[in-house]
Design a protein around this motif. Sequence first.
Motif, PDB file in Angstrom:
ATOM      1  N   LYS A  48      -9.404  14.027  -0.126  1.00 46.56           N
ATOM      2  CA  LYS A  48      -9.015  13.275   1.048  1.00 46.56           C
ATOM      3  C   LYS A  48      -8.734  11.823   0.661  1.00 46.56           C
ATOM      4  O   LYS A  48      -9.505  11.215  -0.077  1.00 46.56           O
ATOM      5  CB  LYS A  48     -10.109  13.331   2.116  1.00 46.56           C
ATOM      6  CG  LYS A  48     -10.230  14.676   2.821  1.00 46.56           C
ATOM      7  CD  LYS A  48     -11.222  14.605   3.955  1.00 46.56           C
ATOM      8  CE  LYS A  48     -11.265  15.919   4.716  1.00 46.56           C
ATOM      9  NZ  LYS A  48     -12.218  15.881   5.844  1.00 46.56           N
TER      10      LYS A  48
ATOM     11  N   THR B 185       4.106  15.061  -2.429  1.00 51.16           N
ATOM     12  CA  THR B 185       4.315  16.492  -2.667  1.00 51.16           C
ATOM     13  C   THR B 185       5.369  16.710  -3.743  1.00 51.16           C
ATOM     14  O   THR B 185       5.202  17.545  -4.637  1.00 51.16           O
ATOM     15  CB  THR B 185       4.720  17.191  -1.363  1.00 51.16           C
ATOM     16  OG1 THR B 185       3.666  17.038  -0.404  1.00 51.16           O
ATOM     17  CG2 THR B 185       4.964  18.668  -1.591  1.00 51.16           C
TER      18      THR B 185
ATOM     19  N   GLU C  36       0.499  18.139  -3.766  1.00 50.05           N
ATOM     20  CA  GLU C  36       0.852  18.759  -2.493  1.00 50.05           C
ATOM     21  C   GLU C  36      -0.046  18.262  -1.363  1.00 50.05           C
ATOM     22  O   GLU C  36      -1.262  18.435  -1.409  1.00 50.05           O
ATOM     23  CB  GLU C  36       0.762  20.278  -2.584  1.00 50.05           C
ATOM     24  CG  GLU C  36       1.174  20.982  -1.309  1.00 50.05           C
ATOM     25  CD  GLU C  36       1.003  22.477  -1.392  1.00 50.05           C
ATOM     26  OE1 GLU C  36       1.278  23.153  -0.384  1.00 50.05           O
ATOM     27  OE2 GLU C  36       0.590  22.968  -2.457  1.00 50.05           O
TER      28      GLU C  36
ATOM     29  N   GLU D 202      -1.424  18.856   2.082  1.00 50.77           N
ATOM     30  CA  GLU D 202      -1.573  19.997   2.977  1.00 50.77           C
ATOM     31  C   GLU D 202      -1.545  19.585   4.441  1.00 50.77           C
ATOM     32  O   GLU D 202      -1.037  20.324   5.278  1.00 50.77           O
ATOM     33  CB  GLU D 202      -2.889  20.732   2.682  1.00 50.77           C
ATOM     34  CG  GLU D 202      -2.884  21.480   1.365  1.00 50.77           C
ATOM     35  CD  GLU D 202      -4.104  22.365   1.221  1.00 50.77           C
ATOM     36  OE1 GLU D 202      -5.166  22.005   1.773  1.00 50.77           O
ATOM     37  OE2 GLU D 202      -4.002  23.399   0.558  1.00 50.77           O
ATOM     38  N   SER D 203      -2.096  18.408   4.747  1.00 47.24           N
ATOM     39  CA  SER D 203      -2.137  17.986   6.155  1.00 47.24           C
ATOM     40  C   SER D 203      -2.314  16.475   6.226  1.00 47.24           C
ATOM     41  O   SER D 203      -2.752  15.830   5.261  1.00 47.24           O
ATOM     42  CB  SER D 203      -3.292  18.684   6.896  1.00 47.24           C
ATOM     43  OG  SER D 203      -4.545  18.309   6.343  1.00 47.24           O
TER      44      SER D 203
ATOM     45  N   GLU E  48      -4.838  15.127   3.242  1.00 45.69           N
ATOM     46  CA  GLU E  48      -5.566  16.188   2.547  1.00 45.69           C
ATOM     47  C   GLU E  48      -4.639  16.689   1.453  1.00 45.69           C
ATOM     48  O   GLU E  48      -3.607  17.321   1.719  1.00 45.69           O
ATOM     49  CB  GLU E  48      -5.915  17.326   3.513  1.00 45.69           C
ATOM     50  CG  GLU E  48      -6.775  18.406   2.907  1.00 45.69           C
ATOM     51  CD  GLU E  48      -8.250  18.029   2.829  1.00 45.69           C
ATOM     52  OE1 GLU E  48      -8.896  18.428   1.845  1.00 45.69           O
ATOM     53  OE2 GLU E  48      -8.743  17.346   3.738  1.00 45.69           O
ATOM     54  N   ILE E  49      -5.018  16.396   0.190  1.00 42.60           N
ATOM     55  CA  ILE E  49      -4.141  16.698  -0.945  1.00 42.60           C
ATOM     56  C   ILE E  49      -4.736  17.851  -1.751  1.00 42.60           C
ATOM     57  O   ILE E  49      -5.913  17.814  -2.134  1.00 42.60           O
ATOM     58  CB  ILE E  49      -3.951  15.459  -1.842  1.00 42.60           C
ATOM     59  CG1 ILE E  49      -3.378  14.296  -1.019  1.00 42.60           C
ATOM     60  CG2 ILE E  49      -3.034  15.773  -3.017  1.00 42.60           C
ATOM     61  CD1 ILE E  49      -3.216  13.008  -1.799  1.00 42.60           C
ATOM     62  N   ASP E  50      -3.916  18.873  -1.989  1.00 47.45           N
ATOM     63  CA  ASP E  50      -4.331  20.029  -2.781  1.00 47.45           C
ATOM     64  C   ASP E  50      -3.899  19.789  -4.223  1.00 47.45           C
ATOM     65  O   ASP E  50      -2.720  19.927  -4.562  1.00 47.45           O
ATOM     66  CB  ASP E  50      -3.697  21.304  -2.232  1.00 47.45           C
ATOM     67  CG  ASP E  50      -4.167  22.539  -2.971  1.00 47.45           C
ATOM     68  OD1 ASP E  50      -5.202  22.459  -3.652  1.00 47.45           O
ATOM     69  OD2 ASP E  50      -3.483  23.579  -2.884  1.00 47.45           O
TER      70      ASP E  50
ATOM     71  N   THR F 179      -3.783  20.412  -8.307  1.00 45.50           N
ATOM     72  CA  THR F 179      -3.915  21.454  -9.326  1.00 45.50           C
ATOM     73  C   THR F 179      -5.036  21.049 -10.284  1.00 45.50           C
ATOM     74  O   THR F 179      -5.334  19.856 -10.441  1.00 45.50           O
ATOM     75  CB  THR F 179      -2.596  21.630 -10.082  1.00 45.50           C
ATOM     76  OG1 THR F 179      -2.158  20.344 -10.567  1.00 45.50           O
ATOM     77  CG2 THR F 179      -1.523  22.196  -9.175  1.00 45.50           C
TER      78      THR F 179
ATOM     79  N   HIS G  42     -17.222  18.740  -9.706  1.00 46.21           N
ATOM     80  CA  HIS G  42     -15.797  18.992  -9.500  1.00 46.21           C
ATOM     81  C   HIS G  42     -14.955  18.090 -10.392  1.00 46.21           C
ATOM     82  O   HIS G  42     -13.900  18.506 -10.900  1.00 46.21           O
ATOM     83  CB  HIS G  42     -15.460  18.754  -8.029  1.00 46.21           C
ATOM     84  CG  HIS G  42     -14.051  19.113  -7.664  1.00 46.21           C
ATOM     85  ND1 HIS G  42     -13.609  20.405  -7.568  1.00 46.21           N
ATOM     86  CD2 HIS G  42     -12.970  18.322  -7.390  1.00 46.21           C
ATOM     87  CE1 HIS G  42     -12.325  20.413  -7.236  1.00 46.21           C
ATOM     88  NE2 HIS G  42     -11.924  19.159  -7.120  1.00 46.21           N
TER      89      HIS G  42
END
Length: 805
Positions: free
Chosen positions: A2, A26, A31, A33-34, A158-160, A162, A359
Amino acid sequence: MKVSLSWLTQYVDVGMPPEDLADALTMAGLEVESISDRYEYLDRVVVSRIAKIVSHPQADNLKICQVDVGYRVIPVVCGAPNVKKDMLAPCALPGTCLPDGNVLKKELICGETSEGMLCSEAELGLGASGAGIMELASKFSAGDPLNRALGLSDPVFEIDLTPNRADCLSIIGIGREVAAFKNTKVKYPEISLPESCDDISNYTSVKILDPDLCPRYAAMLVFDVKVGPSPFWLQNRLISVGLKPINNVVDATNFVMMETGQPLHAFDFDRLAENRIVVRVAREGETFTTLDQKERRLDTEMLMICDGEKPVAIGGVMGGSNSEVEDTTTRVLLESAYFDPVCIRKTAKKMGLSTDASHRFERGVDPRGTTTALHRVAQLIVEISSGKLISGTIDEHPKPLPDKIIDCSVNALNRHLGTRLDQNEIESFLRSIEFDVEKIDSDKLRVFPPSCRVDISRFEDLTEEIARLLGYDNIGTTFPLIPADDRKTSWRVDSRVRIKHLMTGMGFTEAINYSFISKLSCDRLQIRPDDPKRKEVEILNHLSEDQSVMRTSLVPGLLETMHRNLAMQNKNLKFFEMGNVFFSTGEIDRQPIEVEMLAGLWTGIRNDALWLSEEINCDFYDLKGVVEELLRSLGVVNGTFTGMPPEFCCYTKPGYTAEVFMTDEPLGILGELHPNVLRNYDLKQTAYIFELNFDRLLEHIPAMKSAQPIPKFPATSRDITLIVDRNVEALKILKCVETLDEDLVENLHLLDVFEGDPIPSDKKSVSFRITYRSFQETLDDDKVNRIHKNIADSLLKEFDAVLPA
């Protein structure tokens, strides 16, 4: 991950709408996400004017306010000391979800209705003050949503990410990406350590016993700390990214972790035995209680942070309850380290314990950012806790990681990406993400990735960076140069396709089964011990017992398919399969022998039931006709069928089984399934199967078709019936006629076989039809009768036959 936009702008000039920023991130490989506005809950909080105040009849410390919320006046019970008439204040309406998670409802307070709530800064998450309601400036109008009136908006992305982009698990890391496509620079926080006293070496030490798992460990001390709530700005930053404030010391470590990506930990220095740190692996069977109050069993692959006597933290995962910072803590030891990512990953997986620290550590943190983050958190803790910094930093670094140097060819990079970038453009892209670049010659660049980019180690990684920085949508689409001429497919593939078309044309459906079967399959099929089908290849790590060996026959798969269909009440089945079977060579280091086979199964009725016809079950000759038609359509003319001796029948019924030959070479078998095999597979109805060796069949399929002129002269036919021994095969009689080599015999086929009265019990009647034709003249009856009599006499003599009475 986040990311709060308000926090991000502290390090980089964004200067673009949130939606455009999300698209840019992105396209850069991060990416989004929201996007959500963290002040969206203030839509239900409005600017209100207090029109009237009266005392509460049941409570002296409460007042009943008539509050103008723009479209009407509502009663609100309030106990704030600073409430007054005509005051503008935020009023939360029913349905508002406050920052503490409570949803406001219309309710009775001491017997009086309250349809809203006049809020303080703390209750709205807009400040630290909670002593009275928040007073708003007179320029606002009653009824306006508070977030719009105050201009409050903080988009949270909210970043996804890799797994390779560990460098972006921080606000500054995302800032570096934004700076790259905005062509600007990151504004790193200024770190200026406050005045210090004494020397850290007089109080503590660090010893690393396993440098492979912990190449670097740094520590600092802050004394005279006053543990308490963090200032509002710090709490606000943590809340914006979904973290819960705890106290000023722990909040500072979490803040710096989110800011830089480097996890940190604070120990209560006075709770460390001998006031020192030892980094070692756990002892077998050792237990440890983590901060979540759970006792965990350790093993010798887990890295532990210990004091002079006991473990105090699981390295890179979670601290222990025996050394956590409490309200009474006055002296703090700060930890910043670099741990082996593989070790942390294994530990977290074994324990089922995933934390913000693990993480990041398991993906790889910046090995050179250890002390930078440590100095940053020490500076913050001194500022917000009135602590005193002890001079010096312990930085144990027994195993420095080598610098990474990568040579990059401009021509090779353009060839990989399909681009036409020049050397200067490539250099500019790399420098925008803080890579150091040196020019070697007109084609090559020497690239030095920053230490935070642990995912960059080879030339291909650089091409990926250039591609995303250039923009994937800016790379032109190209197609491979394929010659216009079609390449002729192989004869094997063509023949396989022809067979599949022929089989489907005869009403069969193709089945595709696993190449793995049960080890019990040979027993279920009653395969003889010396049969090659017993040479199975065992699977080392099979999925189940039903898939433990490689198949040596296609029949088990077809029978399993039949069983599944019968269970679904599909009783009329015609299907086939083509595939390899595998035979072990008996040697572990050699591949099995593979043979391609064709198999088919027919069970149920011969034809679909119609109102003009009755249902008749299929039989042996139906399936034999299928195989004959298949061979005929393929152009195979030398296929023959002969009965299989009963002693060689395994999974087919003796007396109802035929072998298929090509000249004198065995091609396969066909016949009725043995009743024992049906029982072994729990099949309730008769079925017929064939199995042919496709590899051998392929050798007899002609590559070219031949043609003959249409005969000009008519044909004539004669029938012949012989009484022969019942064990004589009709095929032998047909072969005998062929060996006579009569030029005028055009065709010969079986008409009928009969056993029973008045034929003797050891005899049978066999009827044939012989077609005669000449390509030079019209045959007269005398000539045909003479040839026919010669053939009949030869057959009577050869098979000791007689003519019927």
